[in-house]
Design a protein around this motif. Structure first.
Motif, PDB file in Angstrom:
ATOM      1  N   VAL A   7       7.037  23.807 -18.950  1.00  0.00           N
ATOM      2  CA  VAL A   7       8.151  23.875 -18.006  1.00  0.00           C
ATOM      3  C   VAL A   7       7.732  24.573 -16.715  1.00  0.00           C
ATOM      4  N   SER A   8       6.985  25.658 -16.834  1.00  0.00           N
ATOM      5  CA  SER A   8       6.581  26.400 -15.634  1.00  0.00           C
ATOM      6  C   SER A   8       5.729  25.528 -14.714  1.00  0.00           C
ATOM      7  N   CYS A   9       4.923  24.629 -15.309  1.00  0.00           N
ATOM      8  CA  CYS A   9       4.101  23.729 -14.489  1.00  0.00           C
ATOM      9  C   CYS A   9       4.986  22.815 -13.650  1.00  0.00           C
ATOM     10  N   ILE A  10       6.050  22.286 -14.266  1.00  0.00           N
ATOM     11  CA  ILE A  10       6.958  21.393 -13.552  1.00  0.00           C
ATOM     12  C   ILE A  10       7.708  22.159 -12.465  1.00  0.00           C
ATOM     13  N   VAL A  11       8.135  23.394 -12.786  1.00  0.00           N
ATOM     14  CA  VAL A  11       8.835  24.229 -11.807  1.00  0.00           C
ATOM     15  C   VAL A  11       7.958  24.447 -10.582  1.00  0.00           C
ATOM     16  N   ASP A  12       6.701  24.806 -10.806  1.00  0.00           N
ATOM     17  CA  ASP A  12       5.790  25.088  -9.694  1.00  0.00           C
ATOM     18  C   ASP A  12       5.590  23.857  -8.820  1.00  0.00           C
ATOM     19  N   ARG A  13       5.375  22.714  -9.459  1.00  0.00           N
ATOM     20  CA  ARG A  13       5.121  21.496  -8.676  1.00  0.00           C
ATOM     21  C   ARG A  13       6.363  21.045  -7.933  1.00  0.00           C
ATOM     22  N   GLN A  20       8.991   7.995   5.791  1.00  0.00           N
ATOM     23  CA  GLN A  20       9.737   9.034   5.064  1.00  0.00           C
ATOM     24  C   GLN A  20       9.928   8.628   3.595  1.00  0.00           C
ATOM     25  N   MET A  21       8.882   8.096   3.030  1.00  0.00           N
ATOM     26  CA  MET A  21       8.909   7.660   1.631  1.00  0.00           C
ATOM     27  C   MET A  21       7.706   8.293   0.926  1.00  0.00           C
ATOM     28  N   ARG A  22       7.948   9.380   0.184  1.00  0.00           N
ATOM     29  CA  ARG A  22       6.860  10.142  -0.429  1.00  0.00           C
ATOM     30  C   ARG A  22       6.569   9.650  -1.854  1.00  0.00           C
ATOM     31  N   LEU A  23       6.463   8.355  -1.994  1.00  0.00           N
ATOM     32  CA  LEU A  23       6.173   7.785  -3.300  1.00  0.00           C
ATOM     33  C   LEU A  23       4.814   8.240  -3.808  1.00  0.00           C
ATOM     34  N   ASP A  24       3.882   8.506  -2.894  1.00  0.00           N
ATOM     35  CA  ASP A  24       2.567   8.988  -3.296  1.00  0.00           C
ATOM     36  C   ASP A  24       2.653  10.339  -4.003  1.00  0.00           C
ATOM     37  N   LEU A  25       3.483  11.254  -3.489  1.00  0.00           N
ATOM     38  CA  LEU A  25       3.625  12.575  -4.106  1.00  0.00           C
ATOM     39  C   LEU A  25       4.422  12.504  -5.407  1.00  0.00           C
ATOM     40  N   ILE A  26       5.429  11.628  -5.447  1.00  0.00           N
ATOM     41  CA  ILE A  26       6.199  11.461  -6.684  1.00  0.00           C
ATOM     42  C   ILE A  26       5.286  10.954  -7.796  1.00  0.00           C
ATOM     43  N   TYR A  27       4.461   9.975  -7.462  1.00  0.00           N
ATOM     44  CA  TYR A  27       3.526   9.452  -8.459  1.00  0.00           C
ATOM     45  C   TYR A  27       2.548  10.539  -8.899  1.00  0.00           C
ATOM     46  N   GLN A  28       2.035  11.303  -7.953  1.00  0.00           N
ATOM     47  CA  GLN A  28       1.084  12.371  -8.280  1.00  0.00           C
ATOM     48  C   GLN A  28       1.698  13.378  -9.244  1.00  0.00           C
ATOM     49  N   MET A  29       2.952  13.762  -9.003  1.00  0.00           N
ATOM     50  CA  MET A  29       3.600  14.736  -9.878  1.00  0.00           C
ATOM     51  C   MET A  29       3.835  14.147 -11.265  1.00  0.00           C
ATOM     52  N   ALA A  30       4.275  12.900 -11.347  1.00  0.00           N
ATOM     53  CA  ALA A  30       4.492  12.267 -12.647  1.00  0.00           C
ATOM     54  C   ALA A  30       3.183  12.198 -13.437  1.00  0.00           C
ATOM     55  N   HIS A  31       2.103  11.875 -12.754  1.00  0.00           N
ATOM     56  CA  HIS A  31       0.798  11.794 -13.418  1.00  0.00           C
ATOM     57  C   HIS A  31       0.355  13.174 -13.905  1.00  0.00           C
ATOM     58  N   GLU A  32       0.594  14.202 -13.106  1.00  0.00           N
ATOM     59  CA  GLU A  32       0.195  15.559 -13.498  1.00  0.00           C
ATOM     60  C   GLU A  32       1.010  16.055 -14.688  1.00  0.00           C
ATOM     61  N   ILE A  33       2.297  15.720 -14.731  1.00  0.00           N
ATOM     62  CA  ILE A  33       3.116  16.101 -15.888  1.00  0.00           C
ATOM     63  C   ILE A  33       2.549  15.481 -17.157  1.00  0.00           C
ATOM     64  N   THR A  34       2.147  14.232 -17.059  1.00  0.00           N
ATOM     65  CA  THR A  34       1.557  13.553 -18.218  1.00  0.00           C
ATOM     66  C   THR A  34       0.249  14.205 -18.632  1.00  0.00           C
ATOM     67  N   GLN A  37       0.843  -1.193   0.000  1.00  0.00           N
ATOM     68  CA  GLN A  37       0.000   0.000   0.000  1.00  0.00           C
ATOM     69  C   GLN A  37       0.882   1.248   0.000  1.00  0.00           C
ATOM     70  N   ILE A  38       0.667   2.107  -0.984  1.00  0.00           N
ATOM     71  CA  ILE A  38       1.353   3.396  -1.033  1.00  0.00           C
ATOM     72  C   ILE A  38       0.466   4.416  -0.328  1.00  0.00           C
ATOM     73  N   LEU A  39       0.913   4.910   0.808  1.00  0.00           N
ATOM     74  CA  LEU A  39       0.126   5.823   1.625  1.00  0.00           C
ATOM     75  C   LEU A  39       0.838   7.177   1.716  1.00  0.00           C
ATOM     76  N   ASP A  40       0.277   8.095   2.487  1.00  0.00           N
ATOM     77  CA  ASP A  40       0.883   9.413   2.656  1.00  0.00           C
ATOM     78  C   ASP A  40       2.221   9.274   3.374  1.00  0.00           C
ATOM     79  N   ASP A  41       3.291   9.626   2.671  1.00  0.00           N
ATOM     80  CA  ASP A  41       4.632   9.672   3.251  1.00  0.00           C
ATOM     81  C   ASP A  41       5.139   8.319   3.748  1.00  0.00           C
ATOM     82  N   GLN A  42       4.548   7.233   3.308  1.00  0.00           N
ATOM     83  CA  GLN A  42       5.041   5.929   3.720  1.00  0.00           C
ATOM     84  C   GLN A  42       4.518   4.841   2.787  1.00  0.00           C
TER      85      GLN A  42
END
Length: 260
Positions: free
Chosen positions: A224-230, A199-213, A165-170
């Protein structure tokens, strides 16, 4: 060590200003001297990690010398589970969320966006891929419990199942692995093991990758500005590297996710 995940995006036309924009983005995140030091360190860490993975599998946890009990077996399994579980996160992260790469991949990295199609894996898919790594590699770490066998114990194992289970920060991992620990005429059973990687923010990393797509749908250039902001919002670092004539490898690095 820091945690990193990689994805690929393909473009209809590749903007010439892209690398200048990413250079500017890096300067916004850290000073030039700190940035250079950081990326050099990351490169060395990832290289050492790649060299170390084969030896990790062969380096079984030490067996308590005087403990010949179910508790010793459970501790042994949990130590292997921690080693292989962390190794799974690193491996799957470097392969964009996959243990077994899909056909739409290049250089061990899957496409998240290709020919106007969103190929981002679901979070459930990534959890399943982590499970696949554990199922394939956990028993190798335990090496048939041979150290226990040498002390006169017999251990009968049934099939191993993993639930991540990928949860908030763990990331939480549950293993169902029925074991019968036989010593003389005594038989004891254990089945369930758990691991929490904090201390594993895999949930946020996945969220950012999905938003870039999602940002790429219907456009031929990178926002580029979208990626900078996130990246700034989540305290991430982002690297971009051109692969081929129309593809971009994006690496999201989280200095706050630690695997030790």
């Amino acid at each position: 060590m820091y945690f990193a995940a990689c994805v690929l995006i393909t473009f209809l036309s590749f903007p010439k200003y892209l690398y200048m924009a990413f250079s500017k983005m890096r300067r916004m995140a850290v000073s030039r001297r700190a940035q250079v030091t950081y990326f050099v360190v990351i490169g060395v860490i990832l290289l050492l990690l790649a060299l170390a993975i084969p030896s990790i599998l062969n380096d079984r946890p030490s067996l308590p010398r005087q403990e010949q009990s179910t508790l010793a077996v459970q501790s042994y399994v949990e130590e292997c589970m921690e080693r292989v579980g962390k190794e799974a996160l690193v491996f799957v992260g470097k392969q964009g969320g996959y243990y077994d790469l899909p056909q739409s991949s290049i250089n061990n990295t899957p496409y998240y966006y290709f020919a106007n199609i969103d190929l981002t894996p679901s979070q459930n898919t990534i959890e399943d891929e982590i499970d696949s790594y554990l199922v394939e590699n956990l028993e190798t770490c335990m090496s048939g419990f041979e150290d226990f066998v040498e002390q006169g114990m017999r251990i009968e194992a049934q099939s191993l199942e993993s639930n991540t289970q990928i949860l908030d920060d763990q990331v939480n991992i549950q293993i169902h692995y029925p074991l019968s620990v036989i010593t003389g005429n005594s038989v004891q059973t254990i089945s369930d093991f758990s691991l929490k990687i904090e201390q594993m923010r895999l949930d946020l990393i996945y969220q950012m990758a999905h938003e870039i797509t999602q940002d790429q749908i219907g456009t031929a250039s990178l926002c580029v500005s979208c990626i900078v902001d996130r990246a700034t919002r989540h305290d991430f670092y982002v690297q971009a590297q051109r692969t081929g004539t129309d593809s971009l490898l994006i690496t999201i690095i989280d200095p706050n996710s630690q695997i030790t």
